[in-house]
Write an enzyme that holds these catalytic residues in place. Sequence first.
Site, mmCIF file in Angstrom:
data_model
loop_
_atom_site.group_PDB
_atom_site.id
_atom_site.type_symbol
_atom_site.label_atom_id
_atom_site.label_comp_id
_atom_site.label_asym_id
_atom_site.label_seq_id
_atom_site.Cartn_x
_atom_site.Cartn_y
_atom_site.Cartn_z
ATOM 1 N N THR A 287 0.825 -1.207 0.000
ATOM 2 C CA THR A 287 0.000 0.000 0.000
ATOM 3 C C THR A 287 0.859 1.257 0.000
ATOM 4 O OG1 THR A 287 -1.734 -1.158 1.201
ATOM 5 C CG2 THR A 287 -1.789 1.243 1.278
ATOM 6 N N CYS A 288 1.840 1.301 0.881
ATOM 7 C CA CYS A 288 2.636 2.516 1.076
ATOM 8 C C CYS A 288 3.228 3.018 -0.239
ATOM 9 C CB CYS A 288 3.737 2.236 2.099
ATOM 10 S SG CYS A 288 4.885 3.598 2.277
ATOM 11 N N CYS B 221 1.258 6.121 1.160
ATOM 12 C CA CYS B 221 2.174 7.193 1.581
ATOM 13 C C CYS B 221 2.905 7.891 0.424
ATOM 14 C CB CYS B 221 3.246 6.640 2.519
ATOM 15 S SG CYS B 221 2.733 5.275 3.561
ATOM 16 N N LYS C 13 0.668 9.544 -2.388
ATOM 17 C CA LYS C 13 -0.083 10.583 -1.659
ATOM 18 C C LYS C 13 0.791 11.814 -1.440
ATOM 19 C CE LYS C 13 0.474 10.992 2.394
ATOM 20 N NZ LYS C 13 -0.082 10.189 3.453
ATOM 21 N N TYR D 104 12.344 -2.283 -5.269
ATOM 22 C CA TYR D 104 11.907 -3.353 -4.350
ATOM 23 C C TYR D 104 12.262 -4.717 -4.919
ATOM 24 C CZ TYR D 104 9.628 -0.953 -0.533
ATOM 25 O OH TYR D 104 9.407 -0.229 0.597
ATOM 26 N N TYR E 250 -7.334 10.086 8.798
ATOM 27 C CA TYR E 250 -6.123 10.442 8.042
ATOM 28 C C TYR E 250 -6.420 10.648 6.549
ATOM 29 C CZ TYR E 250 -2.432 8.837 11.411
ATOM 30 O OH TYR E 250 -1.568 8.669 12.458
ATOM 31 N N GLU F 119 -6.461 14.132 4.325
ATOM 32 C CA GLU F 119 -5.351 14.283 3.373
ATOM 33 C C GLU F 119 -5.874 14.480 1.948
ATOM 34 O OE1 GLU F 119 -1.714 11.947 5.630
ATOM 35 O OE2 GLU F 119 -2.712 10.907 4.003
ATOM 36 N N HIS G 285 17.606 30.105 14.413
ATOM 37 C CA HIS G 285 16.887 31.321 14.062
ATOM 38 C C HIS G 285 17.227 31.782 12.652
ATOM 39 C CE1 HIS G 285 14.647 34.935 14.945
ATOM 40 N NE2 HIS G 285 15.638 35.634 14.412
ATOM 41 N N GLU H 145 12.165 26.718 16.243
ATOM 42 C CA GLU H 145 12.780 27.283 17.454
ATOM 43 C C GLU H 145 11.733 27.585 18.533
ATOM 44 O OE1 GLU H 145 14.594 31.238 17.196
ATOM 45 O OE2 GLU H 145 13.413 31.649 15.406
HETATM 46 P P1 NDP Z 1 -9.306 6.199 9.956
HETATM 47 O O1 NDP Z 1 -9.586 5.076 10.863
HETATM 48 O O2 NDP Z 1 -8.194 7.129 10.271
HETATM 49 O O3 NDP Z 1 -10.616 7.056 9.755
HETATM 50 C C1 NDP Z 1 -11.810 6.467 9.313
HETATM 51 C C2 NDP Z 1 -12.877 7.515 9.319
HETATM 52 O O4 NDP Z 1 -14.023 7.004 8.670
HETATM 53 C C3 NDP Z 1 -13.301 7.942 10.716
HETATM 54 O O5 NDP Z 1 -13.450 9.337 10.726
HETATM 55 C C4 NDP Z 1 -14.625 7.219 10.899
HETATM 56 O O6 NDP Z 1 -15.554 7.924 11.685
HETATM 57 C C5 NDP Z 1 -15.153 7.198 9.500
HETATM 58 N N1 NDP Z 1 -16.072 6.089 9.291
HETATM 59 C C6 NDP Z 1 -15.888 4.775 9.581
HETATM 60 N N2 NDP Z 1 -16.949 4.045 9.220
HETATM 61 C C7 NDP Z 1 -17.834 4.921 8.678
HETATM 62 C C8 NDP Z 1 -19.134 4.773 8.130
HETATM 63 N N3 NDP Z 1 -19.723 3.593 8.058
HETATM 64 N N4 NDP Z 1 -19.765 5.888 7.675
HETATM 65 C C9 NDP Z 1 -19.172 7.094 7.759
HETATM 66 N N5 NDP Z 1 -17.941 7.282 8.266
HETATM 67 C C10 NDP Z 1 -17.284 6.212 8.727
HETATM 68 O O7 NDP Z 1 -9.099 5.502 8.530
HETATM 69 P P2 NDP Z 1 -8.513 6.000 7.162
HETATM 70 O O8 NDP Z 1 -9.243 5.237 6.135
HETATM 71 O O9 NDP Z 1 -8.485 7.479 7.079
HETATM 72 O O10 NDP Z 1 -7.005 5.490 7.242
HETATM 73 C C11 NDP Z 1 -6.709 4.157 7.638
HETATM 74 C C12 NDP Z 1 -5.404 4.134 8.382
HETATM 75 O O11 NDP Z 1 -4.316 4.257 7.475
HETATM 76 C C13 NDP Z 1 -5.211 5.261 9.377
HETATM 77 O O12 NDP Z 1 -5.821 5.032 10.598
HETATM 78 C C14 NDP Z 1 -3.716 5.337 9.486
HETATM 79 O O13 NDP Z 1 -3.276 4.430 10.464
HETATM 80 C C15 NDP Z 1 -3.240 4.911 8.119
HETATM 81 N N6 NDP Z 1 -2.842 6.094 7.330
HETATM 82 C C16 NDP Z 1 -1.745 6.792 7.724
HETATM 83 C C17 NDP Z 1 -1.363 7.923 7.042
HETATM 84 C C18 NDP Z 1 -0.189 8.706 7.507
HETATM 85 O O14 NDP Z 1 0.634 8.175 8.254
HETATM 86 N N7 NDP Z 1 -0.053 9.984 7.154
HETATM 87 C C19 NDP Z 1 -2.083 8.392 5.865
HETATM 88 C C20 NDP Z 1 -3.225 7.586 5.542
HETATM 89 C C21 NDP Z 1 -3.574 6.486 6.254
HETATM 90 P P3 NDP Z 1 -15.625 7.799 13.276
HETATM 91 O O15 NDP Z 1 -14.467 8.612 13.752
HETATM 92 O O16 NDP Z 1 -16.944 8.390 13.593
HETATM 93 O O17 NDP Z 1 -15.524 6.349 13.595
#
Ligand code: NDP
Length: 452
Positions: free
Chosen positions: A43-44, A49, A52, A101, A179, A183, A437, A442
Amino acid sequence: MSESFDYDLFVIGAGSGGVRAARMAASKGKKVAVAEERYLGGTCVNVGCVPKKLFVYASQFPELFHASTGFGWTVPQTPRLDWATLRDNKTAEIERLNGIYNSLIDNSGADLHDGRATIAGPHQVSVNGDTYSARTILIATGGWPYIPEFPGSEYALSSNEMFFLDELPKTAVVVGGGYIAVEFAGILNGLGVETHLVYRGHQLLKSFDREMSDKIQQGMIAKGVHIHLNTEVNGITKTDNGLCVALNTQADMAAGLVLYATGRVANTANLGLETTNVVVRNNGAIAVDDHFATAEPSIYALGDVIDRVQLTPVAIQEAMVLVDHLFGQGVAKIDYSDIPTAVFCQPEFGTVGLSEEQARAEYSDIAVYVSDFKPMLQTLGGGPDRITMKLIVDGASDKVVGCHMVGEHAAEIIQGMGIALKAGATKAHFDATVGIHPSAAEEFVTMREKAR
Ligand code: NDP
């Protein structure tokens, strides 16, 4: 090399964790195989990552073009984005990384099997019609975007498809508050798409420091993202011009694209787990112990498929700990505390340690330091950006237990702060550190006034 098995280690999945485990094990003289059905790097590298971040860079240029005029530049004509160039250059870069890779695996001495692997028993893996025996099997199959089922959910895209769009829409709806949602909302908005972020909760990035997530939200709005909180999608229908999104709180919204960023689930379907004693948790993730062992003694799992922390660097550390456990000294341990992380939303967010809310629950006496200011670029550049930095200190020990930043270069700066927190730095250590600076960073060593 084992007498009785084809391989000492058979890794299923050539993502960040799987490749690291394979290479480390091979470097210890073990006979290793890696099977991958889709793309090297997981995925990354392919749909996460790396592409993205390239898209984030692309989406930041309009603000830079604008800022440049305050520094005396004339931009001769309105800059225009050619999406196909961005998309295809990105794909070419990813293909280059796929090749790297491939070489890494090849040079390590591990065998790469190009195809879908299934487990055929505690010591058996089948791929491309052949079955191999392995002393140990590592499941590193990662995760896959989750889209809930609802009327019209078939029209929703996941982050996977966002990297290969034929064209950019005029308007996009992004669903979720985590996330990926924030993003991609930033990316689409920066690339010139009218972007609506629809989230069912009342606070974006809800697992993070509340004050910081509020700042992110304000920053996103200032940059032009339309944020709809406490809002749910009832359904999506196809229209002559695109899609129509029905919401529970307001009038239907027209969109050229609907992205669902509603979490990721472990990739365990049709893996042959029924031929083993491997236990899968309620959320589909594989249950493992401290050494990544499943309930089947010869089978291990790590990375997103165990759903502890879905981050590439964590999967890589897990792989190194596992290989040390299986083939090394058995002393390496993984510490899931104080993992620095960044969300590449716009404004960017970097964080390590406890949020203020978590710190208040854990410690009786905390001091909070906050600095909020305009970045130097904006003094002449004139954009809406601000920077917010925050330190949370345990009053009893003077240790800095949380460090957060919203604003430009937050990820780069917080990486260093992660070392400080890991080393147990106190506020006195921060205060005794000389600043660089002029920099934004800082501020972390010059904050003296407690906000709370
Ligand atoms: P997240 O778990 O971060 O967020 C999922 C979101 O979807 C939450 O806001 C959740 O709401 C919402 N959700 C879940 N189910 C439903 C539903 N049925 N209807 C409506 N909304 C819903 O997942 P992501 O998909 O954004 O990313 C997955 C993971 O990938 C991340 O947690 C992270 O670990 C990793 N990632 C890391 C990145 C980085 O390091 N920069 C970048 C992208 C991904 P609620 O909060 O209400 O449950």
